[in-house]
Design an enzyme around this catalytic site. Structure first.
Site, PDB file in Angstrom:
ATOM      1  CD  GLU A 128       1.308 -26.075  34.018  1.00  0.00           C
ATOM      2  OE1 GLU A 128       2.455 -25.652  33.798  1.00  0.00           O
ATOM      3  OE2 GLU A 128       0.677 -25.843  35.047  1.00  0.00           O
ATOM      4  CD  GLU A 301      10.156 -24.011  36.231  1.00  0.00           C
ATOM      5  OE1 GLU A 301       9.291 -24.869  36.487  1.00  0.00           O
ATOM      6  OE2 GLU A 301       9.876 -22.874  35.799  1.00  0.00           O
ATOM      7  CD  GLU A 323       3.090 -21.579  37.708  1.00  0.00           C
ATOM      8  OE1 GLU A 323       4.204 -21.181  38.087  1.00  0.00           O
ATOM      9  OE2 GLU A 323       2.936 -22.665  37.122  1.00  0.00           O
TER      10      GLU A 323
END
Ligand SMILES: [Zn+2]
Length: 863
Positions: A128, A301, A323
């Site tokens: 990413e 995560e 996020e």
């Protein structure tokens, strides 16, 4: 190179044209021990809805050997500027690309690391935002999902882990072949490969008929420190909590967590193969705040497996949602999951996420949460406090606004509707509107499409007997910095007001009122007629995102009794408010120091203690009048020594104060104490002077000229690990001589040989607030080198340098002038300009805060 900076338009055009079915990727890592390049062969099958049309595939590689499209070999010249042009597509296509890709030392693409302890090579990928293309040819955008099947040749004796379950390797001789099953349909940025002689610990998550294999990996040199049980425990709590709240079973076949070296971020949500920075495997004693932070990362995560991996943003403008959701999810899970060790997670959230968000939201670069992301460079600089922390704060506010049950009900519908697909914000808001019955358009416009922080102030009048005659909450529009995007607006806030009484020095909440605040003035009739309590706290429970001010009487009580709140959350809110006022120049840095010294004596929350320690250090280094700074530092160092000696032996507080003393010690006596702790001639009961604390002590002695090269080299012999090498590099860069500074500077600026971590360590050692004279010549050098660095280094490395070596320690007008001169002549790329402007804002703020501190000093002297 425009080819690397994919634009949103290009991505949209390509997504309109293509449907990608499957990738078969063969990687030959038999060269890993030597480094250099590795052979990468990609076969991708995809359809095009306009036969005859052209497109391109992304690849960042030193060379391409072969490009075969539908059986025909294309000229290798089709590979240019990190793209391979694909002309004349058929309806159904098969593309084969053979390339030599490069191992990296920057933490991007396929990172290669050699452990000094065993001399072995360890690899992992980090993709990413756009770095899968450094390892295989790929359509590098999140909405072109496909299946990925990896086949990997690796040295004998290695372990290879990817998204799919780990197969049994075959072959003999020096290498083995690992053939992984294809993944489900996922985005390229969450594919992963971790390879090397890593060691694993295994367990499983069981729930009824469901079994999910769990693995935790690290390097053998860290194995003795790997507390896998604790990691599995948090992981299983997360599985229980998220599966129930999301009403959707974990979507992948297994869940591995791999602690890897020199990792740039905290962790990465690769589907079923999460990578985490291996400082989370604690070599030395750390405080409970570190365990809490690790648990939060683990849960963050894990939440991404659903939100991000199963359902993925269409384009990077919704990165914030990805996020923010994971950040909100980590906190709510810690607060509510049965057995959680950190039910006070909202205190930590207030203390860390909120302060990060408030800081970022007052920079000239602030932007609406929904940012315009026109290309990849835009998104790479947007992994910021708005995207993570403000977004999560606003999501918390949204949950308060629609109610938590309705929120999760909407989320459940969203996962079911969009599993394995791509979405936009509207898809989530639509599901939440259905679940809650609330119209979210106005809410979304006010909160997501505008920048800045509102200020909430109480306005009250009392009658002669101390009864409340009137009470209103006043809302101010954000004071947007010059140049910031968007308009300043008032917003709808769902808040709580806490009423606290003072009894025997403790502040106890006696009532709580929840209400909607809207517009410039909201009356609170519920409070009228009551007796005025000792403290009235707006935004209690931290539901909304706003700067909060206290009325005068409440402020007086809080200043004296901050440690008296029985709950940690209101204390954290008051600490945050005081810090905010210090940054704004409304509270002199010396007064903040006084508040910290008195308040910390009663602060039990170790995370809050450590945050305040960092803030005091910043206040002393940047926000105090330079004429008073030494005095302030001396006071702080004395307080640290006193608290260190008074702390309970072996406690987290003792360790935190030891570290703080080591960051600030200045008198000969204090430096003697550090040296004595280091050589064992002095002991403080319960304080373990272990590997990491030794480096902390030595770091201060080196920076003050009390430890020489021989001492640093000797310490490195004791701890000749990767972490030890980083600490040694940092110590060497901190030595207060012109030679040491020149060597550190050259190693970062004139060579790209340092790995990301060593470079970071050198920069941290180089920049010392006590060494402004030694560092003065580097302001001009910094600006002279900036563009060359931006153009020649990878994104991560360039950012470390641009941010880390900005002359932030030179708090003076000359620094602003040098910055302005560079900005007006260098014509920097927007992402580079943004980072420099942000650093400049820090110096500008510090100059103002110093003036406020100077004025307070003058008042105290009666001038
Ligand atoms: Zn994340």
């Amino acid at each position: 190179m425009p080819g690397t900076n994919l634009t949103r338009e290009e991505a949209r055009t390509r997504a309109d044209l293509l449907h990608v079915d499957a990738y078969d990727i063969e990687l030959d890592l038999s060269s890993a021990r030597e480094g250099g390049t590795f052979r990468s062969t990609t076969v991708v099958r995809f359809s095009a809805n306009t036969p005859g049309a052209a497109t391109f595939i992304d690849l960042v590689a030193p060379s391409v050997e072969e490009i075969i499209l539908n059986g025909e070999r294309l000229d290798n010249a089709n590979f240019a500027d990190n793209r391979i042009a694909l002309p004349d597509l058929a309806a159904e296509n098969e593309l084969r690309i053979v390339a030599d890709c490069a191992y990296t030392n920057t933490g991007e693409g396929l990172h290669r690391f050699v452990d000094p302890v065993d001399g072995e090579t360890y690899l992992y990928t980090q993709f990413e935002v756009p770095d899968a293309r450094r390892v295989f040819a790929t359509f590098e955008q999140p909405d072109l999902k496909a299946t990925f099947a990896f086949t990997v040749t690796a040295p004998e004796g290695w372990v290879v882990v990817s998204n799919s379950p780990t197969p049994t390797p075959v072959g003999d001789g020096d290498t083995r072949l690992w053939t992984f099953e294809p993944t489900g349909r996922i985005s390229s940025y969450i594919t992963a490969l971790v390879a090397g002689p890593y060691v694993g610990v295994f367990d499983s998550y069981e729930n009824g008929d469901q079994t999910v294999p769990l693995g935790v990996y690290c390097r053998p040199s860290l194995r003795e420190f790997l507390d896998a049980e604790a990691i599995f425990e948090v992981t299983k709590q997360g599985f229980d909590y998220f599966q129930e709240k999301f009403d959707f079973p974990y979507p992948f076949a297994k869940y591995d967590q791999l602690f890897v070296p020199e990792f740039n971020a905290g962790a990465m949500e690769n589907a079923g193969a999460v990578t985490l920075r291996d400082q989370y495997v604690f070599r030395s004693k750390v405080t409970d705040a570190a365990y809490e932070a690790r648990a939060a990362t683990i849960l963050h995560e894990l939440a991404h497996m659903w939100f991000g991996d199963l359902v993925t943003m269409e384009w990077w403008n919704d990165l914030w949602l990805n996020e923010s959701f994971a950040t909100f999810a980590e906190a709510v899970c810690q607060a509510e999951a049965p057995g959680s060790k950190w039910p006070h997670s909202w205190t930590t959230f207030a203390n860390q996420m909120k302060t990060w968000a408030y800081r970022q939201d007052q920079l000239p670069s602030t932007h609406p949460i929904m940012a315009d992301i026109n290309d990849l460079e835009d998104v790479q600089v947007n992994f910021d406090g708005i995207t993570y922390a403000k977004g999560a704060s606003v999501l918390k506010q949204l949950v308060a606004y629609v109610g938590q049950d309705a929120f999760f009900q909407g989320v459940r519908a969203y996962f079911k509707r969009h599993a394995w697909g791509n979405t936009r914000l509207a898809d989530l808001l639509g599901a939440l509107e259905e679940a809650s019955g609330r119209d979210l358009k106005a809410w979304s416009k006010a909160w997501l499409e505008t920048a800045g922080i509102n200020v909430l102030r109480p306005e009250l009048t009392l009658d002669g007997d101390g009864g409340i005659e009137s009470f209103a909450v006043l809302q101010e529009a954000p004071a947007l910095p010059a140049g910031a995007k968007g308009e300043a607006v008032l917003r709808p806030h769902r808040i709580a007001i806490g009423l606290y009484e003072l009894t025997d020095g403790t502040l106890v909440r006696t009532d709580r009122i929840e209400l909607d605040v809207d517009g410039p003035r909201t009356e609170v009739p519920e409070l009228v007629g009551r007796r005025r309590p000792a403290v009235i706290l707006l935004n209690d429970d931290d539901l909304s995102y706003a700067k909060v001010r206290l009325d005068e009487d409440s402020l007086a009580v809080v200043t004296e009794h901050l440690g008296g709140f029985t709950d940690s959350l209101p204390r954290a809110l008051c600490w945050a408010s005081a810090w905010d006022m210090t940054r704004d120049g409304e509270l002199a840095a010396r007064d903040y120091l006084a508040l910290a010294v008195s308040g910390l004596a009663r602060e039990s929350d170790i995370g809050v203690v450590q945050s305040v320690h960092r803030q005091v250090k910043l206040a002393l280094d940047s926000y105090t009048d330079p004429a008073w700074r030494e005095q302030g530092l001396a006071q702080w160092a004395e307080a640290a020594e006193e608290q260190l000696r008074a702390a309970q032996p072996g406690s987290d507080h003792q360790l935190a104060w030891a570290r703080t003393l080591a960051s600030v010690a200045r008198s000969a006596g204090q430096l003697d104490l550090l040296a004595g702790l280091l050589d064992g001639s002095v002991e403080i009961k319960g304080l373990a002077v272990d590997t990491e604390l030794r480096w902390t002590l030595l770091g201060r002695l080196a920076a003050t000229g009390r430890a020489d090269e021989a001492a640093i080299a000797a310490e490195l012999v004791r701890d000749n690990t990767a972490a030890g090498q980083e600490h040694a590099a940092s110590c060497r860069a901190s030595v207060p001589t012109a030679e040491a500074k020149a060597a550190a500077w050259a190693s970062v600026m004139e060579s790209d040989k340092l790995t990301n971590y060593v470079q970071d360590a050198v920069i941290a050692g180089f920049q010392q607030a006590d060494q402004t004279e030694l560092l003065a010549p580097y302001t001009a050098k910094y600006f002279a080198a900036l563009k060359g660095i931006w153009e020649s280094r990878s994104h991560e490395i360039a950012m470390l340098i641009i941010v880390g070596l900005y002359p932030a320690v030179q708090v003076e007008q000359a620094t602003l002038d040098a910055t302005d001169a560079w900005l007006s002549t260098a014509d920097p790329a927007p992402a580079l300009r943004r980072r420099v402007v942000e650093q400049r804002a820090g110096v500008e703020r510090a100059i103002k805060a110093q003036a406020a501190d100077r004025a307070a000093g003058a008042r105290a002297l009666g001038h």
